[in-house]
Design a protein around this motif. Structure first.
Motif, mmCIF file in Angstrom:
data_model
loop_
_atom_site.group_PDB
_atom_site.id
_atom_site.type_symbol
_atom_site.label_atom_id
_atom_site.label_comp_id
_atom_site.label_asym_id
_atom_site.label_seq_id
_atom_site.Cartn_x
_atom_site.Cartn_y
_atom_site.Cartn_z
ATOM 1 N N ASP A 62 0.822 -1.210 0.000
ATOM 2 C CA ASP A 62 0.000 0.000 0.000
ATOM 3 C C ASP A 62 0.860 1.266 0.000
ATOM 4 O O ASP A 62 0.517 2.261 -0.655
ATOM 5 N N ASP A 96 4.179 1.530 -0.967
ATOM 6 C CA ASP A 96 5.186 1.576 -2.030
ATOM 7 C C ASP A 96 4.613 2.180 -3.312
ATOM 8 O O ASP A 96 3.492 1.862 -3.726
ATOM 9 N N ASP A 97 5.386 3.070 -3.928
ATOM 10 C CA ASP A 97 4.928 3.728 -5.152
ATOM 11 C C ASP A 97 4.575 2.732 -6.244
ATOM 12 O O ASP A 97 3.633 2.949 -7.019
ATOM 13 N N SER A 98 5.333 1.651 -6.341
ATOM 14 C CA SER A 98 5.085 0.655 -7.388
ATOM 15 C C SER A 98 4.061 -0.398 -6.973
ATOM 16 O O SER A 98 3.590 -1.184 -7.804
ATOM 17 N N GLY A 99 3.750 -0.427 -5.681
ATOM 18 C CA GLY A 99 2.817 -1.424 -5.176
ATOM 19 C C GLY A 99 3.358 -2.834 -5.161
ATOM 20 O O GLY A 99 2.600 -3.800 -5.044
ATOM 21 N N THR A 142 9.722 2.575 -1.825
ATOM 22 C CA THR A 142 9.804 3.960 -2.286
ATOM 23 C C THR A 142 8.435 4.577 -2.048
ATOM 24 O O THR A 142 7.425 4.080 -2.565
ATOM 25 N N VAL A 143 8.411 5.640 -1.245
ATOM 26 C CA VAL A 143 7.149 6.265 -0.851
ATOM 27 C C VAL A 143 7.183 7.735 -1.256
ATOM 28 O O VAL A 143 7.974 8.516 -0.722
ATOM 29 N N GLY A 144 6.371 8.081 -2.237
ATOM 30 C CA GLY A 144 6.378 9.457 -2.732
ATOM 31 C C GLY A 144 7.731 9.861 -3.282
ATOM 32 O O GLY A 144 8.148 11.009 -3.132
ATOM 33 N N GLY A 145 8.408 8.910 -3.898
ATOM 34 C CA GLY A 145 9.735 9.156 -4.443
ATOM 35 C C GLY A 145 10.852 9.068 -3.430
ATOM 36 O O GLY A 145 12.026 9.209 -3.776
ATOM 37 N N GLN A 146 10.527 8.823 -2.174
ATOM 38 C CA GLN A 146 11.503 8.755 -1.079
ATOM 39 C C GLN A 146 11.827 7.293 -0.772
ATOM 40 O O GLN A 146 10.939 6.474 -0.569
ATOM 41 N N ARG A 147 13.120 6.975 -0.710
ATOM 42 C CA ARG A 147 13.532 5.625 -0.343
ATOM 43 C C ARG A 147 13.300 5.423 1.160
ATOM 44 O O ARG A 147 13.711 6.236 1.989
#
Length: 275
Positions: free
Chosen positions: A61, A63-66, A87-92
Motif C-alpha cells: 500500500d 510503495d509507489d510501485s505497489g 519507495t514512498v512518494g519518491g523517497q527511499r
C-alpha cells in the motif's frame, strides 16, 4: 534533530501492525548527516512476532510501485535480520527488523565491554555484537508505547567506558600487523590479499579513533569520514586514507597508524595470520 514528517506518518501506520512493539528512526537522519533514505527500525518480540501478512500488505500500500514485500525475520541474514525496501512518494524508505531480546543482549554486551565481530553479507567489516546498542543510542524512538526500547536506552546511558576500552585494546595494535601482511601480499603479486589487509588496517584505525572519542559506528558507510572528523584524528585523515587505498600505498597507511598510535596485542583474541 528534526524528524521528517514522512517518518512519523509511516511509523504511525507500521505501529498498527500486530506484533510491532516499537518503531525508531535510525541511520543518517538520526545522526544529523541525512542521506535521501529513511531507515525505520521495527522492534518485535520473538515470542509473539509481528503479523507478516499484515506488514506485507502495508508495504504494498505504501510503495509507489505497489510491489514492495517484507521478508520473514532472518531473511536478510543473522544480524541485519530482515525488512523491506520501499519507495514512498519518491523517497527511499527501508524497514529493518530488530528483535527485542537481541537488542537487550547487545546492550548488556556493550555495558560489559564485550567485543565480538560477526560475518554478515553486505558488510565487509562485519557487524559487532554491540551494533544494536549503537543503533539504540543514536536513533530516535518514534513509537514505543510500553517504553521497552526507552528503558534499554536509559540503561545503556550513552557510550559505555568498558566498551571503549575493550575496542581500543582489541583494535589498537592491529594496523601494523595487517600492514606487514599487506607488504608480503604485494611482494607476491597478490593484490587481492594486500587490498583486504589494507582495508582491515584502516578499519582498525577507524575503530580505535572512534573508541577513544566515544563515537558510535553504525556500519562501514561513512566510517572513515566519521573517524576523520573526530578531534583526535590525523590531519586530512579521510582524504589520506582514500589516496592510500587507491594507490595501494602501504607506507601511507602506516604513517597514519603512527599518528594514531597503537599498542601491543592484548587479550581480546588471537592475532590475524599475516601470511
Amino acid at each position: 534533530m528534526t524528524v521528517p514528517d514522512l517518518a512519523r506518518t509511516i511509523a504511525a501506520q507500521v505501529a498498527q501492525v500486530p506484533g510491532v512493539v516499537a518503531v525508531s528512526l535510525g541511520g543518517s537522519h538520526a545522526r544529523g548527516n541525512a542521506r535521501p533514505d529513511l531507515d525505520l527500525g521495527l522492534a518485535y518480540d520473538a515470542a509473539s512476532p509481528f503479523d507478516l501478512t499484515a506488514l506485507g500488505a502495508l508495504c504494498r500500500d505504501l510503495d509507489d510501485s505497489g510491489t514492495a514485500s517484507a521478508t520473514p525475520p532472518g531473511g536478510w541474514g543473522p544480524w541485519v535480520d530482515g525488512g523491506a525496501w520501499l519507495t514512498v512518494g519518491g523517497q527511499r524508505v527501508d524497514f529493518i527488523y530488530r528483535e527485542l531480546g537481541r537488542v537487550e543482549q547487545s546492550v548488556k554486551g556493550a555495558l560489559a565491554g564485550r567485543v565480538s565481530l560477526h560475518a554478515q553479507p553486505g558488510h565487509p567489516h562485519g557487524i559487532h555484537g554491540h551494533h544494536y546498542a549503537a543503533e539504540l543510542a543514536t536513533g530516535v524512538l518514534l513509537h514505543d508505547p510500553e517504553g521497552k526500547l526507552e528503558r534499554l536506552k536509559v540503561r545503556l546511558g550513552g557510550y559505555p567506558a568498558p566498551l571503549a576500552q575493550a575496542l581500543e585494546g582489541h583494535y589498537g595494535w592491529q594496523p601494523g600487523f595487517w600492514l606487514d601482511g599487506a607488504v608480503g601480499g604485494l611482494k607476491r603479486g597478490d593484490v587481492h590479499d594486500a587490498q583486504g589487509r589494507m582495508y582491515q588496517a584502516v578499519m582498525a584505525l577507524v575503530q580505535t579513533l572512534c573508541a577513544r572519542e566515544r563515537a558510535w559506528i553504525l556500519n562501514e558507510k561513512g566510517a572513515v569520514a566519521l573517524a576523520g572528523a573526530l578531534p583526535g584524528a590525523p590531519h586530512n585523515f579521510a582524504a589520506r586514507v582514500n589516496l592510500a587505498l587507491a594507490a595501494l600505498d602501504v607506507e601511507a597507511v602506516r604513517n597514519l597508524a603512527a599518528e594514531v598510535g597503537w599498542g601491543r596485542p592484548g587479550v581480546h583474541g588471537d592475532s590475524p595470520n599475516v601470511g
